[in-house]
Design an enzyme around this catalytic site. Structure first.
Site, PDB file in Angstrom:
ATOM      1  N   LYS A 127      -2.712 -22.113  -0.246  1.00  0.00           N
ATOM      2  CA  LYS A 127      -2.258 -23.493  -0.337  1.00  0.00           C
ATOM      3  C   LYS A 127      -2.941 -24.243  -1.481  1.00  0.00           C
ATOM      4  CE  LYS A 127      -1.251 -26.599   3.262  1.00  0.00           C
ATOM      5  NZ  LYS A 127      -1.480 -27.053   4.634  1.00  0.00           N
ATOM      6  N   LYS A 207     -16.802 -12.059  -5.086  1.00  0.00           N
ATOM      7  CA  LYS A 207     -16.476 -11.007  -4.117  1.00  0.00           C
ATOM      8  C   LYS A 207     -15.571  -9.949  -4.766  1.00  0.00           C
ATOM      9  CE  LYS A 207     -13.739 -10.598   0.089  1.00  0.00           C
ATOM     10  NZ  LYS A 207     -12.377 -10.245  -0.107  1.00  0.00           N
ATOM     11  N   LYS A 210      -9.202  -7.058  -4.967  1.00  0.00           N
ATOM     12  CA  LYS A 210      -8.074  -6.640  -5.780  1.00  0.00           C
ATOM     13  C   LYS A 210      -7.500  -7.827  -6.534  1.00  0.00           C
ATOM     14  CE  LYS A 210      -7.497  -2.961  -2.658  1.00  0.00           C
ATOM     15  NZ  LYS A 210      -7.299  -2.669  -1.249  1.00  0.00           N
TER      16      LYS A 210
END
Ligand code: TRP
Length: 346
Positions: A127, A207, A210
């Protein structure tokens, strides 16, 4: 609470506690997946009855290339097998091979509040990017499918990375809600998060993910692995000056693969100066090679043998479906549906 009219009982206790987890088949498995989920999951085989799967239905929220879908499923399967998953003991399967999970997803959808899904971290992140009206419903409903994954197999523990903990909390809430409304049906699972493997940093220190393209794939060929390690972002402190090991992205990864002695040794070298980031990266590369190198040949063999991979997945799906059938029978009965329509056996 609605009384059940027939003999459905609470979940039967399996002989060993059940461990269940899934890994989404988008991109190649990376070191974050390995440390956070793959390795702990494989270790749990020794003490648990394990069910692990490739979450290809979850991958479908973003992956629309069928060739890539199949290839990524094979890569994950080959990775688990090469690293020691034993298909004789553990059911390893494709999520989409057990279509019962989509049925349970709907049942859970009907007791899930929109507000809960609005609070899900992944949805909130989406969002924040704006234009959420264009996001697919599958992304919004992602946690419901994940809850179904877990509850469908009467799992006791779910080994996951820290980022998945909120999903397990939702799962517990919905299982309790269902049990409360319809009668004891689902086992309430626990997350198994390894404290020492909280968030694995990627090349840029964020972090490993992908979506950030900052990962190091588990079974890169040695040359590529070295290149990738060399891309880890470090600051510009000159070689001869002392450096802070605690803030360095190389050390943040090295600590998972080095022995305690190696780790204190390299930290001392950082503090002393005269030791460059290039040296540290080579040490990391060596540690990775030592750790994963011995399994690479088996991975390469398996990835070139799709028939074997498919046979493992088929065997896993058989076992998974048998369990799913039983759990879903309980849920259907609780809901006032027929336990099973005529002719459906599993
Ligand atoms: N959402 C998990 C991830 O992105 C993958 C997953 C799907 C999963 N279903 C699951 C993990 C059930 C544990 C249990 O990594």
């Amino acid at each position: 609470m609605t009384a059940a009219t027939t003999s459905t009982t609470t979940p039967p206790a399996p002989t060993r506690p059940r461990s269940l987890s899934g890994i989404k088949s988008t991109g190649h498995p990376h070191l974050g997946n390995y440390l956070g989920m793959i390795r702990p999951a494989i270790q749990l085989q020794d003490t648990h009855e394990a069910y692990y799967f490739v979450a290809d239905l979850h991958a479908l929220t973003s992956e629309r290339d069928p060739v890539a879908m199949r290839q990524q499923t094979h890569e994950i399967t080959a990775t688990f097998l090469a690293l020691g998953l034993d298909p004789e003991r553990t059911a390893f399967f494709r999520q989409s091979d057990v279509p019962e999970v989509t049925e349970l997803t709907w049942y859970l959808s009907c007791i899930t509040a929109m507000g809960e899904l609005e609070r899900a971290h992944a949805w909130k992140a989406r969002k924040d990017q704006g234009d959420e009206g264009a996001a697919v419903h599958g992304l919004f409903a992602y946690p419901v499918l994940m809850a179904a994954d877990i509850l469908l197999y009467d799992a006791h523990v779910v080994p996951v990375g820290k980022d998945q903990v909120q999903h397990i909390e939702f799962t517990r809430d919905w299982a309790m809600r269902f049990n409360h409304h319809f009668g004891e049906t689902f086992r309430i699972p626990e997350a198994a998060v390894r404290e020492e493997v909280m968030t694995i940093p990627g090349l840029d220190g964020r972090k490993m993910s992908k979506s950030y393209d900052n990962g190091i794939d588990v079974f890169l060929p040695p040359k590529k692995l070295k290149q990738r390690v060399m891309q880890i972002v470090t600051d510009s402190t000159p070689l001869e000056e002392p450096k802070d090991p605690e803030t360095c992205n190389v050390i943040k990864l090295y600590k998972y693969f080095a022995t305690p002695e190696e780790l204190s040794e390299i930290k001392a070298k950082y503090r002393a100066g005269g030791f460059g980031y290039g040296h540290a990266k080579l040490a990391l590369f060596d540690a990775l090679e030592r750790h994963l190198g011995p399994y690479r040949a088996e991975y390469d063999r398996l990835i070139a043998d799709p028939a074997t991979l498919e046979a493992v997945l088929a065997k896993g799906a058989d076992k998974a479906r048998a369990t799913a059938y039983q759990v879903l029978s309980r849920a259907r009965e609780r809901l006032g549906f027929l336990r099973w329509p005529a002719g459906r056996t599993h």
